[in-house]
Design a protein around this motif. Sequence first.
Motif, PDB file in Angstrom:
ATOM      1  N   ILE A 205       0.844  -1.191   0.000  1.00 43.81           N
ATOM      2  CA  ILE A 205       0.000   0.000   0.000  1.00 43.81           C
ATOM      3  C   ILE A 205       0.881   1.243   0.000  1.00 43.81           C
ATOM      4  N   VAL A 206       0.610   2.135  -0.921  1.00 41.28           N
ATOM      5  CA  VAL A 206       1.349   3.399  -1.042  1.00 41.28           C
ATOM      6  C   VAL A 206       0.373   4.535  -0.765  1.00 41.28           C
ATOM      7  N   ARG A 207       0.656   5.325   0.247  1.00 40.96           N
ATOM      8  CA  ARG A 207      -0.193   6.476   0.570  1.00 40.96           C
ATOM      9  C   ARG A 207       0.195   7.636  -0.346  1.00 40.96           C
ATOM     10  N   THR A 208      -0.795   8.178  -1.029  1.00 39.87           N
ATOM     11  CA  THR A 208      -0.515   9.296  -1.929  1.00 39.87           C
ATOM     12  C   THR A 208      -1.015  10.625  -1.384  1.00 39.87           C
ATOM     13  N   SER A 209      -1.885  10.572  -0.350  1.00 42.00           N
ATOM     14  CA  SER A 209      -2.402  11.804   0.242  1.00 42.00           C
ATOM     15  C   SER A 209      -2.971  11.520   1.621  1.00 42.00           C
ATOM     16  N   ASP A 210      -2.704  12.441   2.566  1.00 37.64           N
ATOM     17  CA  ASP A 210      -3.287  12.342   3.910  1.00 37.64           C
ATOM     18  C   ASP A 210      -4.693  12.914   3.966  1.00 37.64           C
ATOM     19  N   ALA A 211      -4.885  14.057   3.336  1.00 38.60           N
ATOM     20  CA  ALA A 211      -6.173  14.740   3.388  1.00 38.60           C
ATOM     21  C   ALA A 211      -6.474  15.339   2.008  1.00 38.60           C
ATOM     22  N   PRO A 212      -7.390  14.755   1.258  1.00 35.85           N
ATOM     23  CA  PRO A 212      -8.126  13.544   1.602  1.00 35.85           C
ATOM     24  C   PRO A 212      -7.223  12.319   1.524  1.00 35.85           C
ATOM     25  N   TYR A 213      -7.591  11.291   2.281  1.00 34.23           N
ATOM     26  CA  TYR A 213      -6.777  10.077   2.298  1.00 34.23           C
ATOM     27  C   TYR A 213      -6.917   9.329   0.977  1.00 34.23           C
ATOM     28  N   ARG A 214      -5.791   9.083   0.351  1.00 36.09           N
ATOM     29  CA  ARG A 214      -5.761   8.325  -0.898  1.00 36.09           C
ATOM     30  C   ARG A 214      -4.614   7.328  -0.862  1.00 36.09           C
ATOM     31  N   TRP A 215      -4.816   6.198  -1.517  1.00 33.01           N
ATOM     32  CA  TRP A 215      -3.782   5.165  -1.546  1.00 33.01           C
ATOM     33  C   TRP A 215      -3.883   4.370  -2.846  1.00 33.01           C
ATOM     34  N   LYS A 216      -2.795   3.667  -3.146  1.00 27.61           N
ATOM     35  CA  LYS A 216      -2.761   2.793  -4.309  1.00 27.61           C
ATOM     36  C   LYS A 216      -1.880   1.590  -3.972  1.00 27.61           C
ATOM     37  N   LEU A 217      -1.856   0.607  -4.860  1.00 25.40           N
ATOM     38  CA  LEU A 217      -1.034  -0.587  -4.668  1.00 25.40           C
ATOM     39  C   LEU A 217       0.091  -0.635  -5.699  1.00 25.40           C
ATOM     40  N   GLU A 218       1.238  -1.098  -5.253  1.00 20.50           N
ATOM     41  CA  GLU A 218       2.379  -1.298  -6.132  1.00 20.50           C
ATOM     42  C   GLU A 218       3.089  -2.597  -5.759  1.00 20.50           C
ATOM     43  N   PRO A 219       3.738  -3.267  -6.716  1.00 21.99           N
ATOM     44  CA  PRO A 219       4.492  -4.470  -6.372  1.00 21.99           C
ATOM     45  C   PRO A 219       5.842  -4.099  -5.762  1.00 21.99           C
ATOM     46  N   ALA A 220       6.235  -4.810  -4.724  1.00 28.13           N
ATOM     47  CA  ALA A 220       7.540  -4.602  -4.090  1.00 28.13           C
ATOM     48  C   ALA A 220       8.231  -5.953  -3.959  1.00 28.13           C
ATOM     49  N   SER A 221       9.536  -5.961  -4.108  1.00 29.51           N
ATOM     50  CA  SER A 221      10.302  -7.197  -4.031  1.00 29.51           C
ATOM     51  C   SER A 221      10.252  -7.780  -2.624  1.00 29.51           C
ATOM     52  N   LEU A 222      10.060  -9.093  -2.519  1.00 30.15           N
ATOM     53  CA  LEU A 222      10.054  -9.749  -1.217  1.00 30.15           C
ATOM     54  C   LEU A 222      11.398  -9.637  -0.519  1.00 30.15           C
ATOM     55  N   GLU A 223      12.455  -9.462  -1.265  1.00 26.79           N
ATOM     56  CA  GLU A 223      13.779  -9.296  -0.663  1.00 26.79           C
ATOM     57  C   GLU A 223      13.844  -8.050   0.209  1.00 26.79           C
ATOM     58  N   LYS A 224      13.039  -7.039  -0.123  1.00 32.28           N
ATOM     59  CA  LYS A 224      13.032  -5.802   0.659  1.00 32.28           C
ATOM     60  C   LYS A 224      12.084  -5.872   1.858  1.00 32.28           C
ATOM     61  N   ILE A 225      11.293  -6.936   1.917  1.00 36.48           N
ATOM     62  CA  ILE A 225      10.273  -7.058   2.966  1.00 36.48           C
ATOM     63  C   ILE A 225      10.607  -8.151   3.962  1.00 36.48           C
ATOM     64  N   ALA A 226      11.072  -9.286   3.462  1.00 40.23           N
ATOM     65  CA  ALA A 226      11.308 -10.453   4.307  1.00 40.23           C
ATOM     66  C   ALA A 226      12.265 -10.148   5.451  1.00 40.23           C
ATOM     67  N   ASN A 227      11.845 -10.510   6.656  1.00 39.56           N
ATOM     68  CA  ASN A 227      12.669 -10.404   7.866  1.00 39.56           C
ATOM     69  C   ASN A 227      13.066  -8.978   8.232  1.00 39.56           C
ATOM     70  N   HIS A 228      12.332  -8.003   7.727  1.00 39.53           N
ATOM     71  CA  HIS A 228      12.516  -6.626   8.150  1.00 39.53           C
ATOM     72  C   HIS A 228      11.317  -6.233   9.012  1.00 39.53           C
TER      73      HIS A 228
END
Length: 423
Positions: free
Chosen positions: A339-362
């Motif tokens: 989930i990528v937040r693009t705005s706080d007010a108004p709240y907006r978000w979108k989805l993007e693919p991210a590598s599991l290497e950057k996520i795993a065990n962090h």
Amino acid sequence: MKSKARSATGRLLYAQSGGVTAVINATAAGVIQTARAHRVPVYAARNGILGALREELIDTTKESAAAIAALRHTPGGAFGSCRYKLKSLDANRAEYERLIEVFRAHDIRWFLYNGGNDSADTALKISQLGKAMDYDIRCIGVPKTVDNDLAVTDCCPGFGSVAKYTAVSTLEASLDVASMADTSTKVFILEVMGRHAGWIAASSGLAGEGPDAPPHIILFPERVFDEAAFLEKVKATVERVGWCTVVASEGIKNAEGQFLAEAGTRDAFGHTQLGGVAPVLAALVKEKLGYKYHWALPDYLQRSARHMASKTDADQAYAVGKAAVDYALAEMNAVMPVIVRTSDAPYRWKLEPASLEKIANHEKKMPASFLTRDGFGITPAARRYLSPLIRGEMPPPYGREGLPKYVQMKNMAVAKKLEPFAR
């Protein structure tokens, strides 16, 4: 993120991992409905990764469209989950090879693992072994955790609903305490989940704003517990307001680095089993200050309260399931929809693919800027981040008896083709 073209046929295997959330089944609905739209049959692993190892698979094609749709408002794990951590490839290659054998036997070409940090690591390793064993498999991690501690993603599906439950519970309990404080309870302590990251505890701060509004004290695992400062704050609050609400993360530690409430056991992931910090704090308040107290440990209630789910959270949970299938069918591998937040007010978000290497065990902890200088509250920056995540309601349908109408899956087993696996 991409590799050679897949076969034109095959099945998708979906598995749930670790502690469930109030909206994890919304993710399952997103996965299954999207796969059906592409005419891709979906199997589910019974009780998570253990089901895959044991070749205990569930044929979701036997479930009606109405049942799958009802997953969006049903809590728990529809196909079962487990706390089971696969060791490294070097330490136990046999388990990973067994998974590939099961995939090959049932023509599993896409594996979606719905979980947290450890699950992202497992999905990454399976994708690597698939290449080594010349088996065409796409592995996609699907985010889920009540702790909100996954790296890269702005927030984690599951957290927003726990945050809403925590903030509402803090507000409602505090109104109760305030009404009884003159002759009864002076201090109320709510213990919430959060071993190393205090996101859930922080969400209680949304219940009120200002020094006299509850919660008056929040105890975070990111800060060392200072007994003297805590007692001084409790005493000053009771003398000024007449009562005091405390929200404590289960993972708070003393200056020696010891958990205030450690049961002395560990789960399958090697995590210390916690729970019981609230009575420890309550006893401290009683002994040192003499105040009458009450404490609460909501435990599973925090992550199963689908009736109080955040609409934002439920929408995001469904969206990551849909995106995971889209990524898999687009030939992506070893990625996770974040989930990528693009705005706080108004709240907006979108989805993007991210590598599991950057996520795993962090592990993502709260920024220091989210905590007040005294360490007992949240800042305006934290409010800007947290507030949109609890917005909106998506209540389940209710029956005549006044209870939610939740769905129970048939969970029909797929015939086994391999010899039993001995762990």
